[in-house]
Design a protein around this motif. Structure first.
Motif, mmCIF file in Angstrom:
data_model
loop_
_atom_site.group_PDB
_atom_site.id
_atom_site.type_symbol
_atom_site.label_atom_id
_atom_site.label_comp_id
_atom_site.label_asym_id
_atom_site.label_seq_id
_atom_site.Cartn_x
_atom_site.Cartn_y
_atom_site.Cartn_z
ATOM 1 N N GLU A 165 0.659 -1.114 -0.001
ATOM 2 C CA GLU A 165 -0.177 -0.050 0.008
ATOM 3 C C GLU A 165 0.798 1.170 0.031
ATOM 4 O OE1 GLU A 165 -3.886 -1.735 2.494
ATOM 5 O OE2 GLU A 165 -2.508 -0.432 3.331
ATOM 6 N N GLU A 166 2.012 1.113 0.678
ATOM 7 C CA GLU A 166 2.632 2.437 0.896
ATOM 8 C C GLU A 166 3.402 2.730 -0.455
ATOM 9 O OE1 GLU A 166 2.663 4.428 3.182
ATOM 10 O OE2 GLU A 166 1.963 3.195 4.979
ATOM 11 N N GLY A 167 3.889 1.486 -1.200
ATOM 12 C CA GLY A 167 4.587 1.631 -2.487
ATOM 13 C C GLY A 167 3.446 2.470 -3.588
ATOM 14 N N GLU A 168 2.103 1.770 -3.483
ATOM 15 C CA GLU A 168 1.220 2.355 -4.181
ATOM 16 C C GLU A 168 0.815 3.648 -4.149
ATOM 17 O OE1 GLU A 168 -2.119 -0.403 -3.493
ATOM 18 O OE2 GLU A 168 -1.351 -1.879 -4.381
ATOM 19 N N ALA A 169 0.930 4.058 -2.659
ATOM 20 C CA ALA A 169 0.540 5.383 -2.480
ATOM 21 C C ALA A 169 1.594 6.520 -3.115
ATOM 22 C CB ALA A 169 0.649 5.638 -0.936
ATOM 23 N N ASP A 170 2.975 5.928 -2.856
ATOM 24 C CA ASP A 170 3.999 6.829 -3.380
ATOM 25 C C ASP A 170 4.086 6.783 -4.983
ATOM 26 O OD1 ASP A 170 6.650 7.895 -3.082
ATOM 27 O OD2 ASP A 170 7.411 6.134 -4.237
ATOM 28 N N GLN A 171 3.765 5.850 -5.572
ATOM 29 C CA GLN A 171 3.430 5.846 -7.151
ATOM 30 C C GLN A 171 2.554 6.962 -7.392
ATOM 31 O OE1 GLN A 171 5.598 4.619 -9.284
ATOM 32 N NE2 GLN A 171 4.425 5.424 -11.029
ATOM 33 N N LYS A 172 1.419 6.757 -6.635
ATOM 34 C CA LYS A 172 0.336 7.760 -7.172
ATOM 35 C C LYS A 172 0.657 9.117 -6.960
ATOM 36 C CE LYS A 172 -4.558 8.447 -6.062
ATOM 37 N NZ LYS A 172 -5.900 7.860 -5.166
ATOM 38 N N LEU A 173 1.454 9.295 -5.651
ATOM 39 C CA LEU A 173 1.875 10.747 -5.762
ATOM 40 C C LEU A 173 2.873 11.373 -6.816
ATOM 41 C CD1 LEU A 173 2.563 10.683 -1.848
ATOM 42 C CD2 LEU A 173 0.817 12.006 -3.133
ATOM 43 N N THR A 174 3.628 10.198 -7.202
ATOM 44 C CA THR A 174 4.683 10.665 -8.196
ATOM 45 C C THR A 174 3.993 10.978 -9.440
ATOM 46 O OG1 THR A 174 6.381 9.207 -7.217
ATOM 47 C CG2 THR A 174 6.404 9.740 -9.574
ATOM 48 N N GLU A 175 3.003 10.005 -9.928
ATOM 49 C CA GLU A 175 2.189 10.512 -11.167
ATOM 50 C C GLU A 175 1.322 11.658 -11.126
ATOM 51 O OE1 GLU A 175 -0.281 7.066 -11.570
ATOM 52 O OE2 GLU A 175 1.380 5.657 -12.072
ATOM 53 N N ALA A 229 2.266 14.230 -9.134
ATOM 54 C CA ALA A 229 3.371 15.325 -9.211
ATOM 55 C C ALA A 229 3.838 15.628 -10.694
ATOM 56 C CB ALA A 229 4.362 15.089 -8.380
ATOM 57 N N GLU A 230 4.021 14.353 -11.402
ATOM 58 C CA GLU A 230 4.619 14.720 -12.935
ATOM 59 C C GLU A 230 3.542 15.238 -13.878
ATOM 60 O OE1 GLU A 230 8.190 11.527 -12.448
ATOM 61 O OE2 GLU A 230 6.266 10.888 -13.430
ATOM 62 N N THR A 231 2.212 14.908 -13.747
ATOM 63 C CA THR A 231 1.385 15.135 -14.506
ATOM 64 C C THR A 231 0.397 16.293 -14.258
ATOM 65 O OG1 THR A 231 -0.464 13.660 -13.749
ATOM 66 C CG2 THR A 231 1.042 12.654 -15.280
ATOM 67 N N VAL A 232 0.484 16.699 -13.114
ATOM 68 C CA VAL A 232 -0.667 17.683 -12.758
ATOM 69 C C VAL A 232 0.161 18.953 -11.899
ATOM 70 C CG1 VAL A 232 -2.859 18.640 -11.498
ATOM 71 C CG2 VAL A 232 -2.527 16.309 -12.611
ATOM 72 N N ILE A 233 0.536 18.490 -10.514
ATOM 73 C CA ILE A 233 0.838 19.439 -9.577
ATOM 74 C C ILE A 233 2.244 20.439 -9.916
ATOM 75 C CG2 ILE A 233 1.541 19.560 -7.147
ATOM 76 C CD1 ILE A 233 -1.177 18.718 -7.733
ATOM 77 N N ASN A 234 3.222 19.354 -10.317
ATOM 78 C CA ASN A 234 4.446 20.102 -10.490
ATOM 79 C C ASN A 234 4.383 21.139 -11.936
ATOM 80 O OD1 ASN A 234 5.514 18.986 -8.325
ATOM 81 N ND2 ASN A 234 6.898 17.216 -9.452
ATOM 82 N N VAL A 235 3.432 20.425 -12.864
ATOM 83 C CA VAL A 235 3.307 21.257 -14.131
ATOM 84 C C VAL A 235 2.596 22.705 -13.686
ATOM 85 C CG1 VAL A 235 2.205 21.299 -16.229
ATOM 86 C CG2 VAL A 235 3.319 19.279 -15.327
ATOM 87 N N GLU A 236 1.611 22.458 -12.846
ATOM 88 C CA GLU A 236 0.836 23.731 -12.547
ATOM 89 C C GLU A 236 1.601 24.651 -11.606
ATOM 90 O OE1 GLU A 236 -2.659 22.581 -10.517
ATOM 91 O OE2 GLU A 236 -3.601 21.947 -12.449
ATOM 92 N N ALA A 237 2.553 24.025 -10.785
ATOM 93 C CA ALA A 237 3.555 24.768 -10.041
ATOM 94 C C ALA A 237 4.573 25.611 -10.901
ATOM 95 C CB ALA A 237 4.299 23.908 -8.870
ATOM 96 N N GLU A 238 5.105 25.020 -11.870
ATOM 97 C CA GLU A 238 5.997 25.677 -12.863
ATOM 98 C C GLU A 238 5.189 26.905 -13.647
ATOM 99 O OE1 GLU A 238 9.096 24.629 -16.412
ATOM 100 O OE2 GLU A 238 7.461 23.184 -15.953
ATOM 101 N N GLU A 239 4.019 26.591 -13.915
ATOM 102 C CA GLU A 239 3.339 27.608 -14.609
ATOM 103 C C GLU A 239 2.754 28.804 -14.078
ATOM 104 O OE1 GLU A 239 -0.208 25.514 -16.274
ATOM 105 O OE2 GLU A 239 0.796 24.580 -17.795
ATOM 106 N N ALA A 240 2.717 28.626 -12.577
ATOM 107 C CA ALA A 240 2.411 29.874 -11.725
ATOM 108 C C ALA A 240 3.700 30.376 -11.687
ATOM 109 C CB ALA A 240 1.849 28.968 -10.444
ATOM 110 N N GLY A 241 4.755 29.538 -11.620
ATOM 111 C CA GLY A 241 6.143 30.491 -11.190
ATOM 112 C C GLY A 241 6.279 31.202 -12.609
ATOM 113 N N ASP A 242 6.080 30.791 -13.678
ATOM 114 C CA ASP A 242 6.165 31.604 -14.950
ATOM 115 C C ASP A 242 5.462 32.870 -14.993
ATOM 116 O OD1 ASP A 242 8.150 29.601 -15.690
ATOM 117 O OD2 ASP A 242 6.965 28.685 -17.291
#
Length: 214
Positions: free
Chosen positions: A141-151, A153-166
């Motif tokens: 379960e911990e591995g699945e949670a970590d993978q879910k957070l990674t996906e 981050a990479e597809t939504v959260i980090n992208v939006e953070a970068e755009e907000a910074g720009d």
């Protein structure tokens, strides 16, 4: 508690994880409340329910061992929660705060994965087959949670953070350009009238009128 055997270490590590999970139970609702992205709120809320089940598994293992789960505080999780608390108190763009929350959550997941991996191995060596299965379920379960957070981050959260910074950078540049234009206008002297030879013309004094003429 003295560590004189693998069994002693096994129990000590289980208590550490029990403390860690209970600290996390208090932290996750706060993280979900701080998160702005609906997907991140959902991820934290869902993991809260998963964490409750993981605590129940640990309690089941302790019952089979005939040992109390209490008596130890996980200082590592305490530190990780404290770091997360700093993010909760930060001001800033919501998108960037979300990225920071994921970073905190993944530190927690990696710590727990390491801990559960160890106790699972100890249970196997000590012949606690039921406990081994329960701990493996939690580790998965911990591995699945970590993978879910990674996906996420990479597809939504980090992208939006970068755009907000720009966007923030563009706004700062516009303000700076506006400020420079204002300074130039204030510093520019008033233009002088220039003659045909390029020399600033001087106002000619008025000629006196001859007497008797109007």
């Amino acid at each position: 508690m003295p560590l004189n055997s693998l069994h002693d270490l096994y129990v000590d590590e289980l208590k550490d994880l029990y403390s860690a999970e209970n600290q996390l139970l208090k932290a996750l609702p706060k993280m979900a409340k701080k998160a702005s992205a609906p997907e991140l709120k959902t991820a934290f809320t869902e993991h809260l329910e998963v964490t409750r089940k993981q605590v129940e598994r640990l309690e089941q293992i302790f019952t089979e061992l005939g040992v109390s789960p209490k008596g130890k505080k996980c200082k590592a999780m305490e530190g990780l929660v404290e770091e997360g608390k700093e993010v909760l108190e930060e001001d800033g763009k919501p998108e960037v705060i979300d990225a920071a929350l994921i970073a905190c959550a993944q530190r927690v997941e990696h710590y727990e994965m390491a801990g559960y991996g160890c106790v699972r191995t100890f249970a196997k060596l000590l012949g606690y087959e039921d406990a081994e299965e329960l701990l493996q379920a939690t580790l998965d379960e911990e591995g699945e949670a970590d993978q879910k957070l990674t996906e996420l981050a990479e597809t939504v959260i980090n992208v939006e953070a970068e755009e907000a910074g720009d966007e923030g950078d563009e706004e700062r540049e516009e303000h700076e350009e506006e400020g420079e234009g204002t300074e130039e206008e204030e510093e520019s002297p008033a233009p002088k009238s220039v003659g045909s030879n390029g020399v600033a013309a001087k106002a000619s004094p008025a000629k006196p009128k001859p007497p008797g003429k109007k």
